[in-house]
Structure formats: structure tokens, C-alpha cells
Design an enzyme around this catalytic site. Structure first.
Site, short mmCIF file in Angstrom:
data_model
loop_
_atom_site.label_atom_id
_atom_site.label_comp_id
_atom_site.label_asym_id
_atom_site.label_seq_id
_atom_site.Cartn_x
_atom_site.Cartn_y
_atom_site.Cartn_z
N CYS A 222 0.87 -1.18 0.00
CA CYS A 222 0.00 0.00 0.00
C CYS A 222 0.90 1.22 0.00
O CYS A 222 1.77 1.35 -0.85
CB CYS A 222 -0.97 -0.03 1.17
SG CYS A 222 -0.19 -0.19 2.80
N ARG A 227 -2.44 -1.07 5.20
CA ARG A 227 -3.52 -1.70 4.44
C ARG A 227 -3.08 -3.04 3.86
O ARG A 227 -3.86 -3.99 3.81
CB ARG A 227 -3.98 -0.74 3.33
CG ARG A 227 -4.64 0.52 3.86
CD ARG A 227 -4.89 1.56 2.77
NE ARG A 227 -3.66 2.25 2.38
CZ ARG A 227 -3.61 3.22 1.46
NH1 ARG A 227 -4.72 3.59 0.83
NH2 ARG A 227 -2.47 3.79 1.17
#
Length: 267
Positions: A222, A227
Site C-alpha cells: 500500500c 492496508r
């Protein structure tokens, strides 16, 4: 790997339990699960995964984990508001560091509150622990690991960022765009509308539709490995044996002019 609120409730008095509240300190101060320790490391990221910088960064994270009272035999449970990326990142760190007894509270603090379970404003002040990292290289990816796997049929790079970041409309490094050949699947797709992980059947179908199979080496990324840690956990839940979180992520790749990029037209 995932604990329900009932499972956490039944283990709340376990002396080996280390409960980590990964939310911002302000949220922790307002209310938290009894016994939880505030551990907000959001924003502590690495943008250089070359050996010297990586070793120094990992030493710092090990020290922070020790300071929160984690021992070699601790049962660590992490949570944030939902089954979110903040707690997923510490989950990944601990698995990478060789600590198997780590779990995420599915649904997070919101699920705990929704169940009508007790909360407190009393802060837990832990003693330092004896945790020592025993890194598992197969759980982490560096920029070089990603670079040598570009165009490899046995590996897939998963971009877990937003549509705008993937297409380069939103630029958060020196360059915008994507790692060449990366498959885009935003991390939020791992969750249902209430902030719980989707069922195994739903996740399996979703990843299969993107040709992200368990036979491949999967490298999610990410901007700062938060994430992507969530996608790492989703794939671990499905039993994928070869998943490596790219710690430097776009914060490194987008800033290094020696690494190739592409500009996808559509997410």
C-alpha cells in the site's frame, strides 16, 4: 487468528493476555476494553528496505513491543475500531517476528461496545517484557524482493490502495502510479459493512476472481504497509502459505527513481 468478542471476554483475566488498543490515544482515553494498553504506532513507517535501514527500523519496533510488556509466552490480541489496518499491521509484525500467539479482535472496539460489554477509562501501565524478535524472512518483502519478481508467473503483487492512488490521480510520493503488473484490490473489500472480516467463502471467491491463488507467492503493498498488512491477514485466514508484506510499499517504491512504475488507466 481472529477472536470474537465472546472469546476475548472469556480470556480477559488470563495473566498471559496482552491486549493492544491500536487506536489514537484520544480514542483510548475516552473508553477502551479493560486491561488494554494504548499502542498507537500509526505513522511509524519505513521508506527504505535496504539492509541497514531495515535492520534499524526492526530493532526500534522490537523495542516498542517489549516496552508494552510483551513476553515470549504472551497471548497478544490487537484491536482498533473495526477489524482494521492499524491492528493488522501489529498482527503482521508479530507473525514476522516469530510470535505465533497473536490474534485480532474481529469487529474491533465497535463490536465490543455493540455487545454491551464493559469499557473503562483506567489506563494500564505495563512493565517491560522479554520479547525478542526471531524474524521470518518469508513473511516480509523488500523493494529488491519485489523488483526481482516483476513479471514472474509464480508471484503476484497486490496493490491494496485506493483507486485514485493506484491510477496516480492521488500522489503521495515523488511519483504517482503503480508497480508494473500489480493487481489492484483495495483492502476494504476484505470487510463487510459492519467492519468484520467477510466469510472465508466470500474472500476465497473475491481473490480467485482476481487470479490471486494460494499456489502463488503473494506480495501485498500500500503506502506504508498498514492496508497491505490487512490483506496479508485476510490471505493468512484463507491458509495461503506464501504471503509477504512489502514493508516499504509505495512510500519507498514511489520515491525511488531507480524503480519502474506504470500508470494504469482504470482501477
Amino acid at each position: 487468528m481472529l477472536w470474537s468478542v465472546d472469546e476475548l471476554k472469556s480470556r480477559l483475566q488470563d495473566p498471559k493476555l496482552v491486549l493492544m488498543d491500536m487506536r489514537p490515544p484520544e480514542a483510548y482515553a475516552n473508553d477502551h476494553i479493560p486491561g488494554a494498553r494504548s499502542f498507537d504506532i500509526f505513522g511509524i513507517s519505513l521508506i527504505d528496505t535496504r539492509p541497514e535501514a531495515l535492520d534499524a527500523f526492526l530493532w526500534m519496533i522490537e523495542h516498542l513491543i517489549q516496552a508494552k510488556g510483551v513476553n515470549s509466552d504472551s497471548t497478544v490480541v490487537v484491536y482498533d475500531d473495526i477489524a482494521g489496518m492499524r491492528s493488522a499491521r501489529l498482527f503482521w509484525f508479530l507473525e514476522f517476528f516469530g510470535h505465533d500467539d497473536v490474534h485480532m479482535l474481529n469487529g474491533g472496539f465497535n463490536a465490543w461496545q455493540a455487545a454491551g460489554l464493559p469499557v473503562t477509562q483506567e489506563a494500564a501501565v505495563p512493565k517491560g517484557g522479554n520479547f525478542k524478535m526471531k524474524p521470518r524472512p518469508e513473511r516480509i518483502a523488500t523493494a529488491e524482493d519485489v523488483r526481482v519478481r516483476l513479471n514472474s508467473p509464480s508471484a503476484v503483487i497486490v496493490d491494496t490502495r485506493s483507486d485514485a492512488e493506484y491510477t496516480g490521480q492521488l500522489v503521495r510520493s515523488r511519483r504517482g502510479g503503480a508497480i508494473p503488473g500489480a493487481v489492484h484490490l483495495e483492502w476494504t473489500n476484505n470487510l463487510n459493512e459492519k467492519g468484520f472480516f467477510k466469510s472465508a467463502d466470500e474472500l476465497t471467491k473475491m481473490y480467485a476472481e482476481k487470479n490471486i491463488g494460494p499456489e502463488k507467492e503473494v506480495i501485498p503493498h500500500c503506502q506504508g504497509a498498514y492496508r497491505s498488512a490487512h490483506t496479508y491477514l485476510a490471505l493468512r485466514l484463507l491458509g495461503y502459505p506464501k504471503v509477504r508484506n512489502y514493508l516499504g510499499s509505495w512510500g519507498e517504491w514511489g520515491n525511488r527513481l531507480d524503480l519502474p512504475i506504470e500508470h494504469p488507466a482504470k482501477p
